[in-house]
Structures are given as structure tokens and as C-alpha cells.
Design an enzyme around this catalytic site. Sequence first.
Site, PDB file in Angstrom:
ATOM      1  N   GLY A 110       0.838  -1.189   0.000  1.00  0.00           N
ATOM      2  CA  GLY A 110       0.000   0.000   0.000  1.00  0.00           C
ATOM      3  C   GLY A 110       0.869   1.233   0.000  1.00  0.00           C
ATOM      4  N   PRO A 112       7.864  -2.049   1.081  1.00  0.00           N
ATOM      5  CA  PRO A 112       7.857  -0.589   1.214  1.00  0.00           C
ATOM      6  C   PRO A 112       6.689   0.049   0.473  1.00  0.00           C
ATOM      7  CG  PRO A 112       9.931  -1.393   0.252  1.00  0.00           C
ATOM      8  CD  PRO A 112       9.014  -2.540   0.333  1.00  0.00           C
ATOM      9  N   SER A 150      31.536   2.544 -31.524  1.00  0.00           N
ATOM     10  CA  SER A 150      30.948   1.501 -30.654  1.00  0.00           C
ATOM     11  C   SER A 150      31.296   1.769 -29.191  1.00  0.00           C
ATOM     12  CB  SER A 150      31.409   0.107 -31.085  1.00  0.00           C
ATOM     13  OG  SER A 150      32.801   0.029 -31.266  1.00  0.00           O
TER      14      SER A 150
END
Length: 633
Positions: A35, A116, A546
Site C-alpha cells: 500500500g 515498502p 561503438s
Amino acid sequence: MTDPIYKTDALIAEDIDAYLEAHQHKTMLRFITCGSVDDGKSTLIGRLLYDSKMIFEDQLATLEADSKRVGTQGGNIDFALLVDGLAAEREQGITIDVAYRFFATERRKFIVADTPGHEQYTRNMVTGASTADLAVILIDARKGVLTQTRRHSYLVNLLGIRHVVLAINKMDLVDYDEDIFNKIVADYDSFARGIGISKFTPIPISGLAGDNILGPSDNTLWYQGPSLLPHLEEVELDSASDQRRAFRMPVQWVNRPNLDFRGFSGLVASGTVAPGDQVRVLPSGKTSEVARIVTLDGDRDEAVAGESITLTLKDEIDCSRGQVIVAAQSPLEVADQFETTLVWMDDSSLVPGRAYWLKIGAQTVSATVHQPKYEVDVNTQDHLAAKTLDLNAIGVANVTTDREIPFAPYSENRDLGGFILIDKLTNRTVAAGMIHFALRRASNIHWQALEIGREAHASMKNQKPAVVWLTGLSGSGKSTIANVLEKKLARMNRHTFLLDGDNVRHGLNKDLGFTEADRVENIRRVGEVAKLMTDAGLIVITAFISPFRAERDMVRSMMQPGEFVEVFVDTPLEVAEERDVKGLYAKARAGQLKNFTGIDSPYEAPDNAELRIDTTTMTAEEAADAIIDRLIP
């Protein structure tokens, strides 16, 4: 005759044995509390631990002392302190990490994950929910349904949790008002149906005061539903339905203690298995018969979902870690392209086209994530256009693996349809994913067997195929060295082809820009072309900035062992900028050229290149000779 009040040691031991035996066979429910921030999740779990007598006397004394020190209202016990163990959690009064706690009642054992509520730690909530059978979604009665309530509810449904309790907490702070409770339930029901949660159990509670936790509360006589703990004791476990499905067991370990025993160990993901059953090993498709089911307690006549076992087979067939043993008449799908839902869990955004490690069960494969089809707005369920996924974003994207893997849709089996993505360079878990289905093209496209293979092509050219990959900053001298190298190889009658960074952008990659994702796709395409050219027996020379190690490693993984030669053209930035024959650095410094490597986009130098060329001390001729010495000993 012995008075039953004064039991002998033998009777006491008999009671203990009976208790342990009964405790061992209790079912286990895994659930999470989730929640928004400060909805009372930790307090609720602390209350459950306290009321179920799972706190030792010294823990209770410490809890009471800590509660006095933090100055809880009315001198009450702060139950959240039982769960919030991190110093940062106690200082801020919030949960940061996932806290797992065990408790038991006469009827059932429980493992609860306190997850959390803060949006920043949504990834930790996903971790806790991934193994849960039930979710307790808390809502502060004063605040109602919030964005994080919706986010966690969406994730609960997405992660396949079938049992949902809507615990409307802190009813004591709204005078146990029935109208407030009913309004919140109605608001949540309207949202929940839209995301696929068709059934949930709403309960008005107070974690601090204990209302409707263990039993009915006199403060809510208007409520006729179950109390929280009795409801948790009665919920049907997912493992019961798993046992009714076809047998599947991912192999976690090949058990070979001696030459006389070879078993395959793992956790039964679904179904049942018994000696004599016909089974199939995927992805190879080889079949055999179960000879024995071995456990620490001896051989078994049957094993069911949720049990860890070792199977021995009657035939010596190839089977290794990561493969899946299934019922022979009910095999899994095997594919290498999927539609998936991803929950992005890393601060660094998704880079479409980049190769990540994909871990599904005990198997780890290389995987590429394509540009997301869309991102989901958790408040409205709208599908939003997205080129990438940021922290806590939820999106749908296609994923391609480097080889076929056995799987089940996540909606059918979480163990065989859920996966994580791992960054290859940092080893951080960056996403959790759920497979929807295999793409049709995955089953419609097959390798065509060819009469003339790569060995024949190379033999006709009298050379060994290779890719010489020149990487370095713009202006480092890559193209110059590549031209000199090709001329020298041509004079040696070697068959070559030069792929230059600028040249391929005029055709093959003309649709790509210079964002990080486009740079990744640019190198991926070049790698695929280079691979085809090595199949043709050629020596391929490439000259590309690259800039990212991950993509250079991706191209290396495409090639045969020993065929990829990475050459780091190591030129200091100031030297490359002095050369600046194209005027690119000047434009980048002036802000006219965005995402320019070395200025506002990083260059990741190779860690273990086959060759390093220092252009401040070597000429292009000398560099080419050094490459030829490495290439043709």
C-alpha cells in the site's frame, strides 16, 4: 496412577513430539502487506506477531523500551519497530527494504513480507510479491485510495496473486465510521475491476488498537465479515491448484555423488509425479521413465507441487541445470521470442536492443529487449507511447533470447513464466518480467539446412574467417588504420570486407540517430552483417566508435570462439579533438551536436581487448602490421 497434572519426562517428550509432528504438517501461507506510505503495514505485522505470541520476553522488553524512547502516542507499543529493522527506517518512520517475518497459529504457518510503500522502493515490493499467495493491501481510512495503492494493486494482479485482502486501516482515527469504510470499498472496487481484480475481501481494522485482527471488534458491530487472522488461516493455497496441473520440474542441480547414481534435483513447479511416469526433458525433447523419487527421508511413491525432490530416470539421456522435466504427454512450449510485461527496477533506463542476461528458473540466457509497445499508466490503465522504460515503469515489450527455452505463460505458472533481467556489466537486476506468449514468428521461422557451410566457404578462400573490430573515439584513426589494413591483406590475397561507421549509415542504418538506443541498434545490425560475412569465409574489418562495452560483447558472442579480435584504438580525447577533420568536436562543444561520444555521451574503453593501438606512438602502417601479426601468426 500418575496424576495427569504431573507428567513424567516420557509423557512430556511424547507431547513435544506430537506438537512438532503437527507443526511440521501445517500448511504454509506466504503473504505480503503493501500500500502507500504510512498506511500502517509494519504496525499491522507487528500486531500479528504480538497477538500470535511470537515475541520472546527480551524482544518485548526491548520493544517497550524503544517505544518509550520514540515517544509513541499514549505510551502504547510501537509495533512497527518489530519489523522496521534498518536504522534509516526507524529514523524516517518508513519501510525501505523488504522485511520477512515468520509466525504460526494452531492452524497454519505464515511467512509475511512487509514491503515498502514509497514509490522509490516499488522494486522491493515486486521482490516481496513474487512468491506470495495472498496480498494484504492497506489503505489509510483518512486518505482513501491513493496512486501507490493503485500501483501496488496493479502489480499484485500482474504478479498473479489470486487472493487479495483490502485492509482499511486506522478506523479508530475516523471513529469507526461505516460510511467511510463503504465509500473506500466502492472506490477501490471500481478501480480493481478495471485491472482484473474481480474479487477481494474488505476488512475494517486498526493495527494499533487490534480491531478485527484476531476476532470481531465491538467498535465495528456493523461489519459482519471475517477478521483478518481467521481469514488468513482459511484461504486456499495456490499450491493446491498447482497439484492439479500437469507435472513440471525445472532442474536446479544434476546430482552425481558417484558413478552409480545420477539424479536430477529441483522443486516441483506443478502437478504430481510417481515412479513409472513417462517424462520428457525440454528443450531437447528426449523422453524417459521415472525410476525413483529420492528425498532426504528416503524414496517416495509420489511427489507433488511445492516439494523438493531428486528424480532418477531409467534411460541415460542428456539433462542439465536449467532444463525442465515435464509429463511426456503434456509438454511445455519452447520458443526464443516472446511478448512480455516488464517492471523496470533500475535507475538506468531500458536500452532497447541491448543484450541483458535473462534468468528464468535455473536457466540463464542472453536476451534482447525490443522497443516497448507501450507503457501502462497505473492510474488510468491507459497505454502510453514509450521508447524506453524508466525506474518503476511498467510496460509491454517483445523479448528475444539467444536460444530456445521452455516456458509457460505467467498466468499459468509463475515459476516457468516469470523472469528477471540482469545488466551484463554491473550484474544488477534491472527488471522483473512476465511472459504472455511466444510470438508466432518464433514457431514459423526455422533454420534452413545448407549444403555448403561456413567451413567450405573458408576453405575455398584458404583463410580463417575473422572480425577485426576497431573501436575508439571519433578522430582516433580507426578508419585510416582499417583502410591500410585492408590494402595489406589484399596484397596477401586475403578475402576481406570493410564495414565503416559512416558508410553503413548511408544505407543499412540510415534510419538510426545517435541516441543511446539507436547506437545500440546500429552495432547490433552491424554485428549481424559481420556474422553473415564470416559465414561466407571473409575477414571482416569494422571501424566504429561503438562506445558501449555491452554491445561490443554482444557482437563477440555472435561469433565463433577466437574469431572476434577487438582492437582498441587508444587516442586521448585532446588529441582526437585536435585532429577533428570533420569539425564534429567543435559542433559538439557549441551544443550543435547532441549525444557526441567524448563530450556529452560516454565512451567505455575495453577491459580486455586483444590489441591496444596507441596512435600517439604508432603510425597507421605499424598499427596494421600489429593487427596482421595477431590475425595471421
